[in-house]
Write a protein that holds these residues in place. Structure first.
Motif, mmCIF file in Angstrom:
data_model
loop_
_atom_site.group_PDB
_atom_site.id
_atom_site.type_symbol
_atom_site.label_atom_id
_atom_site.label_comp_id
_atom_site.label_asym_id
_atom_site.label_seq_id
_atom_site.Cartn_x
_atom_site.Cartn_y
_atom_site.Cartn_z
ATOM 1 N N GLY A 1 -7.635 5.374 6.085
ATOM 2 C CA GLY A 1 -8.455 5.904 4.480
ATOM 3 C C GLY A 1 -9.751 4.936 4.595
ATOM 4 N N ILE A 2 -9.848 3.502 4.914
ATOM 5 C CA ILE A 2 -11.034 2.938 4.587
ATOM 6 C C ILE A 2 -11.897 3.611 5.816
ATOM 7 C CG2 ILE A 2 -11.893 0.696 5.373
ATOM 8 C CD1 ILE A 2 -9.137 -0.447 4.132
ATOM 9 N N THR A 3 -11.641 3.847 7.085
ATOM 10 C CA THR A 3 -12.330 4.300 7.976
ATOM 11 C C THR A 3 -13.177 5.704 7.488
ATOM 12 O OG1 THR A 3 -10.908 3.531 9.667
ATOM 13 C CG2 THR A 3 -12.455 5.045 10.344
ATOM 14 N N ILE A 4 -12.326 6.460 6.707
ATOM 15 C CA ILE A 4 -12.725 7.909 6.283
ATOM 16 C C ILE A 4 -13.635 7.430 5.111
ATOM 17 C CG2 ILE A 4 -12.132 9.844 5.141
ATOM 18 C CD1 ILE A 4 -9.616 10.041 6.795
ATOM 19 N N PHE A 5 -13.397 6.647 4.436
ATOM 20 C CA PHE A 5 -14.363 6.132 3.246
ATOM 21 C C PHE A 5 -15.511 5.642 3.787
ATOM 22 C CE2 PHE A 5 -15.810 2.583 0.361
ATOM 23 C CZ PHE A 5 -16.053 3.314 -0.707
ATOM 24 N N ILE A 6 -15.490 4.897 4.790
ATOM 25 C CA ILE A 6 -16.695 4.425 5.433
ATOM 26 C C ILE A 6 -17.541 5.482 6.131
ATOM 27 C CG2 ILE A 6 -17.806 2.849 7.446
ATOM 28 C CD1 ILE A 6 -15.623 1.005 6.737
ATOM 29 N N ALA A 7 -16.935 6.497 6.745
ATOM 30 C CA ALA A 7 -17.575 7.655 7.153
ATOM 31 C C ALA A 7 -18.181 8.661 6.315
ATOM 32 C CB ALA A 7 -16.545 8.470 8.194
ATOM 33 N N PHE B 1 -9.071 7.292 -2.027
ATOM 34 C CA PHE B 1 -7.562 7.295 -2.432
ATOM 35 C C PHE B 1 -6.385 6.958 -1.292
ATOM 36 C CE2 PHE B 1 -3.765 9.963 -2.939
ATOM 37 C CZ PHE B 1 -3.591 9.749 -4.217
ATOM 38 N N VAL B 2 -6.668 7.315 -0.138
ATOM 39 C CA VAL B 2 -5.817 7.008 0.799
ATOM 40 C C VAL B 2 -5.946 5.516 1.308
ATOM 41 C CG1 VAL B 2 -5.058 7.385 3.334
ATOM 42 C CG2 VAL B 2 -5.772 9.214 1.859
ATOM 43 N N GLY B 3 -7.022 4.852 1.132
ATOM 44 C CA GLY B 3 -7.294 3.474 1.687
ATOM 45 C C GLY B 3 -6.909 2.413 0.832
ATOM 46 N N PHE B 4 -7.209 2.824 -0.503
ATOM 47 C CA PHE B 4 -7.158 1.582 -1.679
ATOM 48 C C PHE B 4 -5.981 1.909 -2.587
ATOM 49 C CE2 PHE B 4 -11.472 1.956 -0.545
ATOM 50 C CZ PHE B 4 -11.792 0.738 0.300
ATOM 51 N N THR B 5 -5.236 2.967 -2.671
ATOM 52 C CA THR B 5 -4.156 3.111 -3.497
ATOM 53 C C THR B 5 -2.894 2.231 -3.063
ATOM 54 O OG1 THR B 5 -4.634 5.707 -3.925
ATOM 55 C CG2 THR B 5 -2.439 4.852 -4.517
ATOM 56 N N GLY B 6 -2.461 1.464 -4.192
ATOM 57 C CA GLY B 6 -1.113 0.394 -3.783
ATOM 58 C C GLY B 6 -0.364 0.324 -5.013
ATOM 59 N N ASN B 7 0.867 -0.341 -4.878
ATOM 60 C CA ASN B 7 1.693 -0.615 -5.726
ATOM 61 C C ASN B 7 1.552 -2.043 -6.228
ATOM 62 O OD1 ASN B 7 2.608 2.091 -5.649
ATOM 63 N ND2 ASN B 7 4.043 1.651 -3.805
ATOM 64 N N THR C 1 3.436 -0.378 -11.496
ATOM 65 C CA THR C 1 2.131 0.632 -11.603
ATOM 66 C C THR C 1 1.831 0.721 -10.096
ATOM 67 O OG1 THR C 1 0.037 0.471 -12.470
ATOM 68 C CG2 THR C 1 0.795 -1.579 -11.630
ATOM 69 N N THR C 2 1.125 2.142 -10.100
ATOM 70 C CA THR C 2 0.354 2.487 -9.026
ATOM 71 C C THR C 2 -0.962 2.576 -9.150
ATOM 72 O OG1 THR C 2 2.430 4.086 -8.454
ATOM 73 C CG2 THR C 2 0.331 4.432 -7.343
ATOM 74 N N LYS C 3 -1.807 1.880 -8.342
ATOM 75 C CA LYS C 3 -3.104 1.652 -8.587
ATOM 76 C C LYS C 3 -3.747 2.631 -7.915
ATOM 77 C CE LYS C 3 -3.945 -2.670 -10.554
ATOM 78 N NZ LYS C 3 -5.101 -4.011 -10.670
ATOM 79 N N LYS D 1 0.859 -1.238 -0.061
ATOM 80 C CA LYS D 1 0.048 0.177 -0.097
ATOM 81 C C LYS D 1 0.895 1.178 0.104
ATOM 82 C CE LYS D 1 -4.060 -1.916 0.241
ATOM 83 N NZ LYS D 1 -5.266 -1.934 -0.612
ATOM 84 N N THR D 2 0.441 2.303 -0.871
ATOM 85 C CA THR D 2 1.200 3.321 -0.916
ATOM 86 C C THR D 2 1.330 4.322 0.513
ATOM 87 O OG1 THR D 2 0.448 3.721 -3.100
ATOM 88 C CG2 THR D 2 1.411 5.503 -2.215
ATOM 89 N N PHE D 3 0.305 4.295 1.282
ATOM 90 C CA PHE D 3 0.376 4.986 2.650
ATOM 91 C C PHE D 3 0.618 4.069 3.826
ATOM 92 C CE2 PHE D 3 -2.096 7.540 -0.475
ATOM 93 C CZ PHE D 3 -1.554 8.714 -0.477
ATOM 94 N N GLY D 4 1.009 2.945 3.536
ATOM 95 C CA GLY D 4 1.267 2.138 4.847
ATOM 96 C C GLY D 4 0.091 1.476 5.135
ATOM 97 N N PRO D 5 0.049 0.543 6.321
ATOM 98 C CA PRO D 5 -0.786 -0.093 6.860
ATOM 99 C C PRO D 5 -1.603 1.003 7.873
ATOM 100 C CG PRO D 5 1.091 -0.867 8.035
ATOM 101 C CD PRO D 5 1.639 0.153 6.829
#
Length: 151
Positions: free
Chosen positions: A19-25, A45-51, A65-67, A9-13
């Motif tokens: 990011g997933i918490t903010i997404f659900i909120a 963006f923060v929760g799901f972006t990965g390499n 690639t960065t998804k 993941k780009t932003f780490g664990p």
């Protein structure tokens, strides 16, 4: 045949969980306000972006690639030539965050990367493994499938 290997993941664990918490909120907030859409986009963006890495065995090329948002892949293809080599590199990454009581929480990631070196400047991580034995076996398989003879 093109194969995809997920790296990290780009932003780490910690960023991913946040990011997933903010997404659900944002999903919950959307029922009450239109402003929840901003939280959904930011959280996704923060929760799901990965390499990751695509390896095309037939055409002998790789794509780091960065998804973005976990869906949209951004990167360019790199052709493998006779000067390319594969090596294993150890990675010790520590992710640090602080709790409300100002205590540091460290999450250590100890992985082995199988890396393709095309030249001194170009290096592409291909596969991420947890053990050196698995990394060695993956490196041998990739050398054979991609036709790399240089050590």
């Amino acid at each position: 045949m093109i194969k995809y290997y997920k790296l990290d993941k780009t932003f780490g664990p910690v960023g991913s969980i946040s990011g997933i918490t903010i997404f659900i909120a944002g999903i919950i907030t959307t029922f009450y306000s239109v402003g929840g859409i901003v939280l959904i986009v930011f959280g996704a963006f923060v929760g799901f972006t990965g390499n990751g890495t695509y390896i095309d065995f037939e055409n002998r090329r790789v794509k780091n690639t960065t998804k973005l948002f976990g869906i949209i892949g951004v990167g360019k293809w790199i052709n493998i030539d006779e000067n390319s080599s594969i090596e294993i590199q150890r990675s010790n990454v520590v992710w640090r965050t602080y709790s409300k009581s100002n205590r540091a929480i460290d999450i250590a990631d100890k992985y082995y990367y199988v890396i393709l070196h095309k030249s001194r400047k170009d290096s592409v991580p291909l596969i991420k493994t947890t053990s050196i034995i698995l990394a060695n076996s993956e490196a041998l398989v990739l050398k054979q499938k991609l036709g790399i003879t240089k050590v």
